[in-house]
Design a protein around this motif. Structure first.
Motif, PDB file in Angstrom:
ATOM      1  N   LEU A 127       0.804  -1.160  -0.089  1.00  0.00           N
ATOM      2  CA  LEU A 127       0.128   0.182   0.153  1.00  0.00           C
ATOM      3  C   LEU A 127       0.859   1.337  -0.076  1.00  0.00           C
ATOM      4  O   LEU A 127       0.670   2.175  -0.752  1.00  0.00           O
ATOM      5  CB  LEU A 127      -1.024  -0.010   1.358  1.00  0.00           C
ATOM      6  CG  LEU A 127      -1.894  -0.970   1.205  1.00  0.00           C
ATOM      7  CD1 LEU A 127      -2.767  -1.080   2.576  1.00  0.00           C
ATOM      8  CD2 LEU A 127      -3.009  -0.732   0.366  1.00  0.00           C
ATOM      9  N   ALA A 168      -5.820  -0.100   4.528  1.00  0.00           N
ATOM     10  CA  ALA A 168      -6.061   0.588   3.066  1.00  0.00           C
ATOM     11  C   ALA A 168      -6.971   1.563   3.226  1.00  0.00           C
ATOM     12  O   ALA A 168      -6.708   2.547   2.703  1.00  0.00           O
ATOM     13  CB  ALA A 168      -6.635  -0.621   2.274  1.00  0.00           C
ATOM     14  N   MET A 177      -6.850   4.229  -0.050  1.00  0.00           N
ATOM     15  CA  MET A 177      -6.435   3.227  -1.198  1.00  0.00           C
ATOM     16  C   MET A 177      -7.495   2.316  -1.444  1.00  0.00           C
ATOM     17  O   MET A 177      -8.088   1.617  -0.494  1.00  0.00           O
ATOM     18  CB  MET A 177      -4.988   2.646  -0.827  1.00  0.00           C
ATOM     19  CG  MET A 177      -4.062   3.524  -0.629  1.00  0.00           C
ATOM     20  SD  MET A 177      -3.139   4.028  -2.280  1.00  0.00           S
ATOM     21  CE  MET A 177      -2.396   2.628  -2.707  1.00  0.00           C
ATOM     22  N   VAL A 192      -8.943  -1.268  -3.002  1.00  0.00           N
ATOM     23  CA  VAL A 192      -8.472  -2.683  -3.149  1.00  0.00           C
ATOM     24  C   VAL A 192      -9.397  -3.434  -4.192  1.00  0.00           C
ATOM     25  O   VAL A 192     -10.474  -3.460  -3.925  1.00  0.00           O
ATOM     26  CB  VAL A 192      -8.345  -3.396  -1.520  1.00  0.00           C
ATOM     27  CG1 VAL A 192      -7.845  -4.618  -1.848  1.00  0.00           C
ATOM     28  CG2 VAL A 192      -7.542  -2.513  -0.591  1.00  0.00           C
TER      29      VAL A 192
END
Length: 355
Positions: A25, A60, A65, A67
């Motif tokens: 990440l 995450a 972010m 996924v």
């Protein structure tokens, strides 16, 4: 606004991340990406440890972010090459896939990657493709894939997860669409890798237009095609340095799915040269959906690239075979592609705002 992520697995099996999915990440974010595709989730979390996955999902989210997960292959004639998935199902490959589907649903990762084959790097063309196996016909493999998907479909529907078959090196968009029609687009879609389309004798723009309504994931990169001693050869290229018209591609795909998260796929230790032989009767017989317009279009495109290479405006076959445009950490290709894709998206956004 479309977020851009990265598939952390490269063509030759190397990884952007090493063995630590948490480090992934941070590395991906530092490279400018907004998400990751863990195409081999069973490698990242071999036992699907719930505590580790929960911590990963939280990290995450903290890093903002997105996924996406990959859930293994769905062609029963080659799943023996993925023993880890069978191990997850305690001897049942289907059971292993079902465990990973449940994982996707638990964390809201509802669009999952899959493919119908694997490229055999140690075998010569055309036997490097599942399509050209001599122990089982390709149609038999497609039929077995459909049967497996039908077995998996009830759990996919129950959990609200969709598998997206990649436009991989062994399968055509026509075949993908027939599978979607048979299984249902609520549980089966497309992961678009436009660089593979020419390998199966398809013109990129036509093929992208065909599958655009079903594209829920991407593996974006560019491609060059050139005449060689055995026919035509496709080579991978960073986005913006190949044959693909990215403005048209984005119009097709984002016209159908405006908010789609886009994922770039990297490159490993070579340009992944793959042979295309539209003038070979045996090769053509293996592509019944291909017509003369496709063959002529690919040949014309290869001739154009050859002329450009003679003028020094495009790489030659020898240059493409010599080495990939990447540094020792395999990030140059990704960085170049990311810049070009952002520019294409910005240009599209600017055009849409014009009076």
């Amino acid at each position: 606004m479309n977020r851009i992520g990265v598939d952390v697995k490269f063509e030759d099996g190397r990884s952007l991340i090493g063995e630590d999915p948490f480090e992934t990440l941070s590395i991906a974010r530092d490279l400018g990406f907004e998400g990751i595709l863990l195409r081999t989730v069973d490698e990242a979390f071999p036992t699907l440890d719930s505590g580790a996955i929960r911590e990963f999902a939280a990290e995450a989210k903290a890093q903002d972010m997105f996924v996406q997960l990959g859930l293994g292959k769905v062609n029963p004639y080659m799943t023996g090459e993925l023993p880890r998935v069978r191990d997850l199902g305690r001897g049942s490959y289907l059971g292993g896939m079902e465990r990973m589907v449940g994982l996707c649903a638990e964390y809201g990762w509802t669009e999952a990657w899959t493919a119908a084959g694997a490229y055999q790097h140690n075998l010569p063309a055309p036997f490097c493709f599942e399509r050209f196996r001599t122990d089982v016909d390709w149609q038999d493999q497609l039929d077995a894939t459909a049967r497996f998907l039908r077995k998996l479909a009830p759990m996919l529907r129950e959990h609200g997860v969709r598998l997206n078959l990649e436009t991989h090196e062994e399968i055509t968009t026509f075949e993908l669409l027939r599978l979607i029609d048979e299984i249902g687009d609520d549980v089966l879609g497309v992961c678009l890798d436009p660089a593979n389309l020419m390998v199966r004798g398809e013109l990129v723009d036509d093929a992208v237009r065909r599958v655009a309504p079903y594209v829920n994931m991407t593996h974006l990169r560019d491609a060059v095609i050139l005449p060689t001693e055995d026919g035509l050869s496709r080579f991978l290229a960073p986005i913006g340095q190949g044959a693909i018209d990215w403005s048209r591609l984005l119009d097709h795909v984002l016209g159908a799915h405006p908010g789609l998260d886009l994922v770039i796929e990297g490159i490993g230790g070579s340009r992944a040269e793959m042979l295309v032989q539209p003038d070979d009767p045996r090769w053509r017989a293996m592509h019944p959906d291909m017509d003369e317009a496709d063959a002529e279009g690919l040949t014309k495109l290869a001739s154009w690239f050859h002329a450009e290479s003679l003028l020094g405006r495009a790489p030659t076959v020898a240059e493409l075979r010599a080495s990939p445009p990447v540094g020792p950490d395999y990030t140059d290709f990704l960085a170049t592609s990311l810049r070009a894709l952002k520019a294409a998206l910005d240009s599209r956004a600017t055009s849409s705002l014009a009076p």
